[in-house]
Design a protein around this motif. Structure first.
Motif, mmCIF file in Angstrom:
data_model
loop_
_atom_site.group_PDB
_atom_site.id
_atom_site.type_symbol
_atom_site.label_atom_id
_atom_site.label_comp_id
_atom_site.label_asym_id
_atom_site.label_seq_id
_atom_site.Cartn_x
_atom_site.Cartn_y
_atom_site.Cartn_z
ATOM 1 N N PHE A 76 6.778 10.051 2.278
ATOM 2 C CA PHE A 76 6.273 9.001 2.196
ATOM 3 C C PHE A 76 4.805 9.376 2.738
ATOM 4 C CE2 PHE A 76 10.487 8.081 3.192
ATOM 5 C CZ PHE A 76 10.857 7.848 2.306
ATOM 6 N N SER A 77 4.065 8.290 2.399
ATOM 7 C CA SER A 77 2.003 8.141 3.042
ATOM 8 C C SER A 77 2.339 6.548 2.186
ATOM 9 C CB SER A 77 1.288 8.905 2.140
ATOM 10 O OG SER A 77 1.566 9.199 0.294
ATOM 11 N N LEU A 78 0.641 6.422 2.813
ATOM 12 C CA LEU A 78 0.260 5.133 3.091
ATOM 13 C C LEU A 78 -0.708 4.876 2.569
ATOM 14 C CD1 LEU A 78 0.680 1.999 4.024
ATOM 15 C CD2 LEU A 78 -0.531 3.255 6.055
ATOM 16 N N LYS A 82 -1.070 8.701 6.579
ATOM 17 C CA LYS A 82 0.173 9.388 7.409
ATOM 18 C C LYS A 82 1.203 9.749 6.794
ATOM 19 C CE LYS A 82 -1.906 5.262 9.963
ATOM 20 N NZ LYS A 82 -1.502 3.863 10.387
ATOM 21 N N PRO A 83 0.853 10.779 6.386
ATOM 22 C CA PRO A 83 2.553 11.386 5.399
ATOM 23 C C PRO A 83 3.228 11.847 6.661
ATOM 24 C CG PRO A 83 0.866 12.965 5.503
ATOM 25 C CD PRO A 83 0.301 12.064 6.113
ATOM 26 N N PHE A 84 5.127 11.950 6.199
ATOM 27 C CA PHE A 84 6.014 12.431 6.654
ATOM 28 C C PHE A 84 7.063 12.160 5.557
ATOM 29 C CE2 PHE A 84 6.457 7.367 7.044
ATOM 30 C CZ PHE A 84 7.763 6.768 7.039
ATOM 31 N N GLU A 85 8.299 13.103 6.080
ATOM 32 C CA GLU A 85 9.382 13.123 5.386
ATOM 33 C C GLU A 85 10.568 13.476 6.374
ATOM 34 O OE1 GLU A 85 11.175 17.656 3.557
ATOM 35 O OE2 GLU A 85 9.104 17.211 3.474
ATOM 36 N N ARG A 86 11.623 12.699 5.165
ATOM 37 C CA ARG A 86 12.937 12.595 5.833
ATOM 38 C C ARG A 86 13.955 13.190 5.042
ATOM 39 N NH1 ARG A 86 13.412 7.926 9.128
ATOM 40 N NH2 ARG A 86 15.123 9.227 9.968
#
Length: 384
Positions: A76-78, A82-86
């Motif tokens: 996800f990113s905004l 601010k990317p992150f992964e789940r």
């Protein structure tokens, strides 16, 4: 003297997921069914091709789902930041090519007994107390009931009087992945919460392409196109060759909009049935198509007068799909105001659990809203 042909029990106009599922349901119920479509199959359709749990649960049980990838990870990113992964515990989403899915569904309807005519252009419907006349490039066809599943620009929807409250523009590019991109995207989708309120973008990997798209409220075509270009660059995909570019309008019905007129019912995009926040429409098409086809078969068999059949169909749609759409509308309003809050929630364990529960089909937005804390949070965000 030549006798006129026996009318069909049910004619379905449109052979997308809603139409083919309606035809399958009607034919399975014993109705003499015909489905027509202006295209020859397989045909391309602008769509991310993501199948959530409710879609998979509602497909014909004998259907061989043409899976391209099973997704176990999401990033996800905004607005590109601010990317992150789940990572999920197993599958969280199934990806298909719409051309493959639609062809498989049409074949399933045919196997159930429906007649199929493709490359037939529909122009209008007329009806009296007993029959509906469907005017086409192959001449007039006659049926006891018609199901309109002719897409978001539906002529039958206009005939019925479908009223819309939300229209969005989706743009999509199919990119040819190289070995690096293929490895990076295997089993992973990406969602970006966009720069314009209510907008978002996605990357959905298939076997031979990456489907990259954006969606935004209609009326900002230049901004929508720029968002797609910027998003592709943000994901470091600009180097890839473009296989195809396309666009599509999604339309969401207003509450109380009619779902039929006399012996004519509408389903799927033709009825404006989709989830307002994500604009997910395949599950709504499949489920409403099944409902409409089964109801049409009962009307054609004389088990239900047309008015009672339309009322019963409306209650089914309202009870299952309408509650989800209302929850989606409230969620969209909050998301438009506070995308950063949604982004932050997905970092948390409860937020990720809700996301995967919705994609897998173990919960829905409407069920999530029953929790007092969620209702309070959405109400608060919609006030700020």
């Amino acid at each position: 003297m030549t006798q006129p042909p026996e009318p069909y029990d049910v004619i379905v106009v449109g052979a997308g997921p809603a139409g083919s599922c309606a035809a399958h349901a009607a034919a399975t119920a014993g109705a003499r069914t015909l489905v027509i479509d202006r295209a020859r199959f397989p045909r391309y359709k602008t769509c991310g091709g993501g199948l959530i749990g409710p879609t998979l649960a509602s497909l014909p049980p004998e259907l061989p789902v043409p899976v391209q990838q099973e997704i176990t990870r999401a990033s996800f990113s905004l607005a590109g930041r601010k990317p992150f992964e789940r990572r999920g515990d197993g599958r969280i989403l199934t990806l298909v090519n719409r051309a493959d899915l639609d062809t498989a569904l049409l074949r399933a309807a045919q196997a159930a007994g429906a007649h199929v005519r493709t490359a037939v252009t529909f122009s209008a419907v007329d009806q009296d107390d007993d029959l509906v006349t469907v005017r086409t490039s192959d001449g007039d066809l006659h049926s006891r009931v018609v199901v309109g599943a002719d897409g978001s620009a539906s002529r039958i929807g206009r005939y019925v009087g479908v009223q819309l409250r939300q229209t969005d523009l989706g743009l999509e590019a199919e990119l040819a992945p190289d070995d690096t991109a293929r490895a990076a995207w295997a089993g992973r989708v990406h969602l970006d919460w966009g720069p314009v309120p209510g907008s978002y973008a996605w990357v959905f990997p298939k076997d031979d392409v990456l489907t990259v798209g954006v969606i935004m409220a209609k009326g900002r075509p230049a901004e929508t196109k720029r968002y797609l270009t910027d998003f592709i660059a943000q994901q470091r995909l600009s180097r890839l060759d473009v296989v195809r570019e396309s666009g599509h309008l999604t339309r969401c019905r207003a509450a109380g909009s009619p779902l039929g007129r006399g012996r004519v019912l509408v389903a799927g995009d033709a009825a404006g049935l989709l989830e307002p926040w994500t604009r997910e429409g395949i599950s709504y098409a499949v489920r409403s198509g099944r409902m409409a086809g089964a109801t049409a078969a009962r009307i054609a068999a004389g088990e239900l007068p047309p008015g009672d059949g339309l009322t019963a169909y409306g209650r089914q749609v309202a009870g299952e799909l309408g509650t989800e759409m209302l929850a989606g509308e409230r969620t969209l309003r909050a998301f438009e105001r506070h995308p950063a809050a949604f982004h932050a929630m997905l970092r948390t364990r409860p937020g990720w659990r809700v996301f995967t529960g919705i994609t897998r089909g173990s919960t829905t937005l409407a069920l999530v809203e029953r929790h007092a804390s969620v209702r309070w949070g959405l109400a608060a965000m919609n006030r700020w």
